[in-house]
Design a protein around this motif. Structure first.
Motif, PDB file in Angstrom:
ATOM      1  N   LEU A  20       0.831  -1.191   0.000  1.00  0.00           N
ATOM      2  CA  LEU A  20       0.000   0.000   0.000  1.00  0.00           C
ATOM      3  C   LEU A  20       0.869   1.246   0.000  1.00  0.00           C
ATOM      4  CD1 LEU A  20      -2.701  -0.979   2.658  1.00  0.00           C
ATOM      5  CD2 LEU A  20      -2.597  -1.549   0.217  1.00  0.00           C
ATOM      6  N   SER A  21       0.355   2.307  -0.618  1.00  0.00           N
ATOM      7  CA  SER A  21       1.039   3.588  -0.636  1.00  0.00           C
ATOM      8  C   SER A  21       0.110   4.669  -0.101  1.00  0.00           C
ATOM      9  CB  SER A  21       1.465   3.961  -2.062  1.00  0.00           C
ATOM     10  OG  SER A  21       2.377   3.020  -2.571  1.00  0.00           O
ATOM     11  N   CYS A  22       0.718   5.671   0.509  1.00  0.00           N
ATOM     12  CA  CYS A  22      -0.024   6.822   1.026  1.00  0.00           C
ATOM     13  C   CYS A  22       0.711   8.076   0.578  1.00  0.00           C
ATOM     14  CB  CYS A  22      -0.093   6.760   2.544  1.00  0.00           C
ATOM     15  SG  CYS A  22      -0.684   8.265   3.345  1.00  0.00           S
ATOM     16  N   ALA A  23       0.027   8.914  -0.193  1.00  0.00           N
ATOM     17  CA  ALA A  23       0.614  10.166  -0.661  1.00  0.00           C
ATOM     18  C   ALA A  23      -0.007  11.313   0.118  1.00  0.00           C
ATOM     19  CB  ALA A  23       0.361  10.339  -2.151  1.00  0.00           C
ATOM     20  N   ALA A  24       0.839  12.135   0.708  1.00  0.00           N
ATOM     21  CA  ALA A  24       0.374  13.243   1.538  1.00  0.00           C
ATOM     22  C   ALA A  24       0.659  14.577   0.861  1.00  0.00           C
ATOM     23  CB  ALA A  24       1.058  13.207   2.895  1.00  0.00           C
ATOM     24  N   PHE A  68       3.843  -7.473   8.422  1.00  0.00           N
ATOM     25  CA  PHE A  68       3.718  -6.161   7.779  1.00  0.00           C
ATOM     26  C   PHE A  68       4.954  -5.321   8.081  1.00  0.00           C
ATOM     27  CE2 PHE A  68      -1.240  -5.780   7.786  1.00  0.00           C
ATOM     28  CZ  PHE A  68      -1.331  -7.025   7.166  1.00  0.00           C
ATOM     29  N   THR A  69       5.307  -4.464   7.130  1.00  0.00           N
ATOM     30  CA  THR A  69       6.419  -3.537   7.316  1.00  0.00           C
ATOM     31  C   THR A  69       5.998  -2.152   6.860  1.00  0.00           C
ATOM     32  OG1 THR A  69       8.036  -5.298   6.916  1.00  0.00           O
ATOM     33  CG2 THR A  69       8.816  -3.026   6.764  1.00  0.00           C
ATOM     34  N   ILE A  70       6.112  -1.190   7.745  1.00  0.00           N
ATOM     35  CA  ILE A  70       5.795   0.198   7.429  1.00  0.00           C
ATOM     36  C   ILE A  70       7.089   0.929   7.106  1.00  0.00           C
ATOM     37  CG2 ILE A  70       5.896   0.918   9.856  1.00  0.00           C
ATOM     38  CD1 ILE A  70       3.593   2.868   9.278  1.00  0.00           C
ATOM     39  N   SER A  71       7.019   1.810   6.126  1.00  0.00           N
ATOM     40  CA  SER A  71       8.195   2.599   5.752  1.00  0.00           C
ATOM     41  C   SER A  71       7.720   3.943   5.206  1.00  0.00           C
ATOM     42  CB  SER A  71       9.058   1.870   4.721  1.00  0.00           C
ATOM     43  OG  SER A  71       8.322   1.621   3.534  1.00  0.00           O
ATOM     44  N   ARG A  72       8.678   4.846   5.037  1.00  0.00           N
ATOM     45  CA  ARG A  72       8.298   6.169   4.550  1.00  0.00           C
ATOM     46  C   ARG A  72       9.430   6.763   3.733  1.00  0.00           C
ATOM     47  NH1 ARG A  72       7.059   9.552   9.752  1.00  0.00           N
ATOM     48  NH2 ARG A  72       6.848  11.270   8.251  1.00  0.00           N
ATOM     49  N   ASP A  73       9.060   7.669   2.829  1.00  0.00           N
ATOM     50  CA  ASP A  73      10.017   8.432   2.029  1.00  0.00           C
ATOM     51  C   ASP A  73       9.683   9.898   2.264  1.00  0.00           C
ATOM     52  OD1 ASP A  73      11.486   9.790   0.109  1.00  0.00           O
ATOM     53  OD2 ASP A  73      11.176   8.270  -1.427  1.00  0.00           O
ATOM     54  N   ASN A  74      10.392  10.523   3.195  1.00  0.00           N
ATOM     55  CA  ASN A  74      10.074  11.904   3.562  1.00  0.00           C
ATOM     56  C   ASN A  74      10.273  12.872   2.398  1.00  0.00           C
ATOM     57  OD1 ASN A  74       9.314  11.226   6.172  1.00  0.00           O
ATOM     58  ND2 ASN A  74      11.375  11.540   7.000  1.00  0.00           N
ATOM     59  N   ALA A  75      11.218  12.577   1.527  1.00  0.00           N
ATOM     60  CA  ALA A  75      11.474  13.460   0.393  1.00  0.00           C
ATOM     61  C   ALA A  75      10.290  13.515  -0.561  1.00  0.00           C
ATOM     62  CB  ALA A  75      12.722  13.008  -0.348  1.00  0.00           C
ATOM     63  N   LYS A  76       9.519  12.435  -0.587  1.00  0.00           N
ATOM     64  CA  LYS A  76       8.379  12.350  -1.506  1.00  0.00           C
ATOM     65  C   LYS A  76       7.042  12.400  -0.777  1.00  0.00           C
ATOM     66  CE  LYS A  76      10.906   9.711  -4.998  1.00  0.00           C
ATOM     67  NZ  LYS A  76      10.950   8.468  -5.822  1.00  0.00           N
ATOM     68  N   ASN A  77       7.073  12.702   0.525  1.00  0.00           N
ATOM     69  CA  ASN A  77       5.830  12.759   1.313  1.00  0.00           C
ATOM     70  C   ASN A  77       4.977  11.510   1.099  1.00  0.00           C
ATOM     71  OD1 ASN A  77       6.609  15.222   2.268  1.00  0.00           O
ATOM     72  ND2 ASN A  77       4.927  16.381   1.370  1.00  0.00           N
ATOM     73  N   THR A  78       5.625  10.369   1.154  1.00  0.00           N
ATOM     74  CA  THR A  78       4.939   9.105   0.864  1.00  0.00           C
ATOM     75  C   THR A  78       5.253   8.089   1.946  1.00  0.00           C
ATOM     76  OG1 THR A  78       5.164   9.562  -1.498  1.00  0.00           O
ATOM     77  CG2 THR A  78       4.564   7.329  -0.873  1.00  0.00           C
ATOM     78  N   ASN A  93     -10.663  -2.054   4.924  1.00  0.00           N
ATOM     79  CA  ASN A  93     -10.301  -0.831   4.220  1.00  0.00           C
ATOM     80  C   ASN A  93      -9.151  -0.198   5.001  1.00  0.00           C
ATOM     81  OD1 ASN A  93     -10.684   0.837   2.009  1.00  0.00           O
ATOM     82  ND2 ASN A  93     -12.011   2.231   3.102  1.00  0.00           N
ATOM     83  N   TYR A  94      -8.072   0.087   4.316  1.00  0.00           N
ATOM     84  CA  TYR A  94      -6.859   0.588   4.964  1.00  0.00           C
ATOM     85  C   TYR A  94      -6.730   2.091   4.697  1.00  0.00           C
ATOM     86  CZ  TYR A  94      -5.328  -4.096   6.120  1.00  0.00           C
ATOM     87  OH  TYR A  94      -5.236  -5.355   6.658  1.00  0.00           O
ATOM     88  N   TYR A  95      -6.410   2.820   5.757  1.00  0.00           N
ATOM     89  CA  TYR A  95      -6.276   4.268   5.717  1.00  0.00           C
ATOM     90  C   TYR A  95      -4.911   4.687   6.255  1.00  0.00           C
ATOM     91  CZ  TYR A  95     -11.416   4.023   5.752  1.00  0.00           C
ATOM     92  OH  TYR A  95     -12.731   3.734   5.475  1.00  0.00           O
ATOM     93  N   CYS A  96      -4.458   5.844   5.815  1.00  0.00           N
ATOM     94  CA  CYS A  96      -3.288   6.448   6.436  1.00  0.00           C
ATOM     95  C   CYS A  96      -3.701   7.775   7.066  1.00  0.00           C
ATOM     96  CB  CYS A  96      -2.155   6.657   5.437  1.00  0.00           C
ATOM     97  SG  CYS A  96      -2.529   7.743   4.042  1.00  0.00           S
ATOM     98  N   ASN A  97      -2.949   8.164   8.063  1.00  0.00           N
ATOM     99  CA  ASN A  97      -3.195   9.428   8.748  1.00  0.00           C
ATOM    100  C   ASN A  97      -1.996   9.675   9.640  1.00  0.00           C
ATOM    101  OD1 ASN A  97      -4.408  11.736   9.920  1.00  0.00           O
ATOM    102  ND2 ASN A  97      -6.430  10.782   9.864  1.00  0.00           N
ATOM    103  N   THR A  98      -1.967  10.837  10.240  1.00  0.00           N
ATOM    104  CA  THR A  98      -0.952  11.064  11.264  1.00  0.00           C
ATOM    105  C   THR A  98      -1.283  10.190  12.470  1.00  0.00           C
ATOM    106  OG1 THR A  98      -2.246  12.889  12.138  1.00  0.00           O
ATOM    107  CG2 THR A  98      -0.547  13.438  10.525  1.00  0.00           C
ATOM    108  N   TRP A  99      -0.320  10.103  13.404  1.00  0.00           N
ATOM    109  CA  TRP A  99      -0.609   9.479  14.678  1.00  0.00           C
ATOM    110  C   TRP A  99      -0.235  10.473  15.769  1.00  0.00           C
ATOM    111  CZ3 TRP A  99       1.772   8.461  19.219  1.00  0.00           C
ATOM    112  CH2 TRP A  99       1.041   7.676  20.123  1.00  0.00           C
ATOM    113  N   PRO A 100      -1.172  10.861  16.624  1.00  0.00           N
ATOM    114  CA  PRO A 100      -2.593  10.528  16.589  1.00  0.00           C
ATOM    115  C   PRO A 100      -3.249  11.072  15.318  1.00  0.00           C
ATOM    116  CG  PRO A 100      -2.023  11.604  18.672  1.00  0.00           C
ATOM    117  CD  PRO A 100      -0.848  11.755  17.764  1.00  0.00           C
TER     118      PRO A 100
END
Length: 116
Positions: A20-24, A68-78, A93-100
């Motif tokens: 899954l990908s999350c674009a912010a 599961f493995t979570i990762s991020r690319d800060n340069a691409k806000n992803t 249904n899977y969602y992304c958001n900040t935490w909290p």
């Protein structure tokens, strides 16, 4: 206001994998924020699946730990969620958001269905 767009879901067989990908975008300071993946099934509350700090420290729900493995690319806000060894109970249904999570920032989510 932050905009979060999830993608990558679909139908997958038990034991399979999906990423899954999350674009912010918008006002979110993505690189400074702890981000999370959440999931929800009908009739149940949304639950945290995994979260990742701006520095890359991670935390997982017991039900997905080791799969599961979570990762991020800060340069691409992803942000990403690699999901392996999927089980029927991962269907949601899977969602992304900040935490909290920010209440006004929930996107449409991306549906993952694990079924043969």
């Amino acid at each position: 206001q932050v905009q979060l767009v999830e993608s990558g879901g679909g139908l997958v067989q038990p034991g399979g994998s999906v990423r899954l990908s999350c674009a912010a975008s918008g006002s979110i300071m993505f690189s400074l924020s702890t981000m999370g993946w959440y999931r929800q099934t009908p009739g149940k509350q949304r639950e945290l699946v995994a979260r990742i700090t701006r520095g890359g420290n991670t935390l997982y729900a017991d039900s997905v730990k080791g799969r599961f493995t979570i990762s991020r690319d800060n340069a691409k806000n992803t942000m990403f969620l690699q999901m392996n060894s999927l089980k029927a109970e991962d269907t949601a249904n899977y969602y992304c958001n900040t935490w909290p999570p920010q209440a006004g920032s929930w996107g449409q989510g991306t549906q993952v269905t694990v079924s043969s």
